[in-house]
Design a protein around this motif. Structure first.
Motif, short mmCIF file in Angstrom:
data_model
loop_
_atom_site.label_atom_id
_atom_site.label_comp_id
_atom_site.label_asym_id
_atom_site.label_seq_id
_atom_site.Cartn_x
_atom_site.Cartn_y
_atom_site.Cartn_z
N ARG A 141 32.67 15.30 -54.57
CA ARG A 141 32.09 16.54 -54.01
C ARG A 141 33.15 17.35 -53.26
NH1 ARG A 141 27.88 12.79 -52.87
NH2 ARG A 141 28.61 12.60 -50.72
N LEU A 142 33.99 16.67 -52.47
CA LEU A 142 35.02 17.39 -51.71
C LEU A 142 36.07 17.98 -52.64
CD1 LEU A 142 35.47 15.00 -48.65
CD2 LEU A 142 34.45 17.29 -48.66
N ARG A 143 36.37 17.30 -53.71
CA ARG A 143 37.34 17.83 -54.69
C ARG A 143 36.82 19.13 -55.29
NH1 ARG A 143 39.92 14.12 -59.54
NH2 ARG A 143 41.41 15.67 -60.24
N ALA A 144 35.54 19.15 -55.63
CA ALA A 144 34.94 20.37 -56.19
C ALA A 144 34.87 21.47 -55.14
CB ALA A 144 33.56 20.06 -56.74
N ALA A 145 34.48 21.11 -53.92
CA ALA A 145 34.34 22.11 -52.85
C ALA A 145 35.70 22.73 -52.50
CB ALA A 145 33.72 21.47 -51.61
N TYR A 146 36.75 21.94 -52.52
CA TYR A 146 38.10 22.45 -52.23
C TYR A 146 38.45 23.60 -53.17
CZ TYR A 146 43.20 22.43 -51.68
OH TYR A 146 44.51 22.80 -51.46
N GLU A 147 38.22 23.39 -54.45
CA GLU A 147 38.56 24.41 -55.44
C GLU A 147 37.61 25.61 -55.37
OE1 GLU A 147 39.09 22.43 -59.22
OE2 GLU A 147 40.44 20.96 -58.28
N GLU A 148 36.35 25.36 -55.04
CA GLU A 148 35.39 26.46 -54.91
C GLU A 148 35.67 27.31 -53.68
OE1 GLU A 148 31.56 24.63 -55.01
OE2 GLU A 148 31.81 23.98 -57.09
N ASN A 149 36.41 26.77 -52.73
CA ASN A 149 36.76 27.51 -51.52
C ASN A 149 38.19 28.05 -51.56
OD1 ASN A 149 34.51 27.48 -49.34
ND2 ASN A 149 34.40 25.49 -50.35
N GLY A 150 38.74 28.19 -52.74
CA GLY A 150 40.03 28.86 -52.90
C GLY A 150 41.22 27.96 -53.10
N GLY A 151 41.04 26.66 -53.11
CA GLY A 151 42.17 25.76 -53.32
C GLY A 151 42.54 25.67 -54.78
N LYS A 152 43.82 25.43 -55.03
CA LYS A 152 44.31 25.30 -56.41
C LYS A 152 44.18 23.85 -56.86
CE LYS A 152 47.54 29.10 -56.04
NZ LYS A 152 48.94 29.49 -55.94
N PRO A 153 43.75 23.62 -58.10
CA PRO A 153 43.59 22.24 -58.58
C PRO A 153 44.85 21.40 -58.44
CG PRO A 153 42.66 23.78 -60.16
CD PRO A 153 43.36 24.61 -59.11
N GLU A 154 46.01 22.00 -58.66
CA GLU A 154 47.26 21.23 -58.60
C GLU A 154 47.65 20.83 -57.18
OE1 GLU A 154 48.25 25.63 -59.09
OE2 GLU A 154 46.93 24.20 -60.08
N THR A 155 47.06 21.46 -56.16
CA THR A 155 47.35 21.09 -54.77
C THR A 155 46.17 20.41 -54.09
OG1 THR A 155 46.67 23.25 -53.93
CG2 THR A 155 49.00 23.00 -54.52
N ASN A 156 45.17 20.04 -54.87
CA ASN A 156 43.95 19.46 -54.32
C ASN A 156 44.24 18.06 -53.76
OD1 ASN A 156 41.37 18.43 -53.81
ND2 ASN A 156 40.48 19.56 -55.52
N PRO A 157 44.19 17.87 -52.42
CA PRO A 157 44.51 16.56 -51.87
C PRO A 157 43.47 15.50 -52.21
CG PRO A 157 43.67 18.00 -50.15
CD PRO A 157 43.83 18.84 -51.38
N PHE A 158 42.27 15.91 -52.59
CA PHE A 158 41.21 14.96 -52.92
C PHE A 158 41.40 14.36 -54.32
CE2 PHE A 158 39.47 18.07 -49.96
CZ PHE A 158 39.13 17.23 -48.92
N GLY A 159 42.22 15.01 -55.13
CA GLY A 159 42.49 14.50 -56.47
C GLY A 159 43.84 13.81 -56.57
N ALA A 160 44.49 13.59 -55.44
CA ALA A 160 45.82 12.99 -55.43
C ALA A 160 45.79 11.54 -55.90
CB ALA A 160 46.43 13.07 -54.03
N ARG A 161 46.91 11.10 -56.44
CA ARG A 161 47.04 9.74 -56.94
C ARG A 161 46.76 8.72 -55.84
NH1 ARG A 161 51.10 5.77 -57.85
NH2 ARG A 161 50.78 4.75 -59.86
N ALA A 162 47.25 8.98 -54.63
CA ALA A 162 47.05 8.04 -53.52
C ALA A 162 45.56 7.83 -53.23
CB ALA A 162 47.76 8.54 -52.27
#
Length: 196
Positions: free
Chosen positions: A132-153
């Motif tokens: 949910r946070l990964r989707a919300a990040y992008e819906e609030n203007g974040g770029k998918p490539e910088t999404n910290p919720f989708g990071a490998r770690a």
């Protein structure tokens, strides 16, 4: 880049200044209202689904966490390390008993007695939260490539939590195989007897 809450987004608790027709989510309801005689022009936007409401609450909770962080963080400064810190912080509110290796109930799905093992957030809850946070990040203007919720770690952390909890609780988290939809055989009535 500074990500700021979008007042038109369903994930923002800001309610100000924008026309209801600017939001794509309100477009269909406002156009259908216009075809219905314009009576709903002053009505509120449609209520959010359970998923959208939870996503908004999660987004606001994470934003509050960043504001309370020492030093406070803006969303653009947020990294996967901060996301992991947030997930560990949430563990204190968990309700799932995770048995330690020393516990006699380690690996038992239904222990027969209470034990002092810690309560943690369940893996499934954390996994859904990150989605949910990964989707919300992008819906609030974040770029998918910088999404910290989708990071490998973050993915590795979730995998580790799943493995530890699976062993400690004696529960398999393997993906369930989907059942193939059964095709209903159509029974045709017998043909009428031929007239002689």
């Amino acid at each position: 880049m500074e990500l700021v809450p979008n007042p038109d987004s369903p994930h923002s608790n800001n309610s100000g200044g924008s026309s209801p027709n600017n939001s794509p989510q309100n477009f269909s309801s406002s156009s259908s209202a216009a075809t219905a005689g314009g009576a709903a022009a002053s009505s509120s936007p449609p209520s959010l689904s359970r998923y959208e409401s939870q996503k908004r609450r999660d987004w606001n909770t994470f934003g509050q966490y960043l504001r309370n962080h020492r030093p406070p963080l803006s969303l653009s400064q947020c990294s996967s390390a901060h996301v992991l810190e947030f997930l560990r912080y949430l563990d204190q509110f968990g309700k799932t008993k995770i048995h330690t290796h020393m516990c006699p109930f380690f690996g038992h799905p239904n222990p027969p007695a209470p034990c002092p093992c810690p309560l943690r957030q369940a893996w499934g809850s954390l996994d859904a939260l990150i989605g949910r946070l990964r989707a919300a990040y992008e819906e609030n203007g974040g770029k998918p490539e910088t999404n910290p919720f989708g990071a490998r770690a973050v993915r590795l952390y979730l995998r580790e939590v799943r493995e530890v909890q699976s062993k400690a609780r004696g529960i398999s988290y393997e993906k369930k195989k989907r059942k193939k939809p059964q095709q209903h055989e159509q029974h045709h009535p017998p043909p009428p007897p031929a007239a002689a």
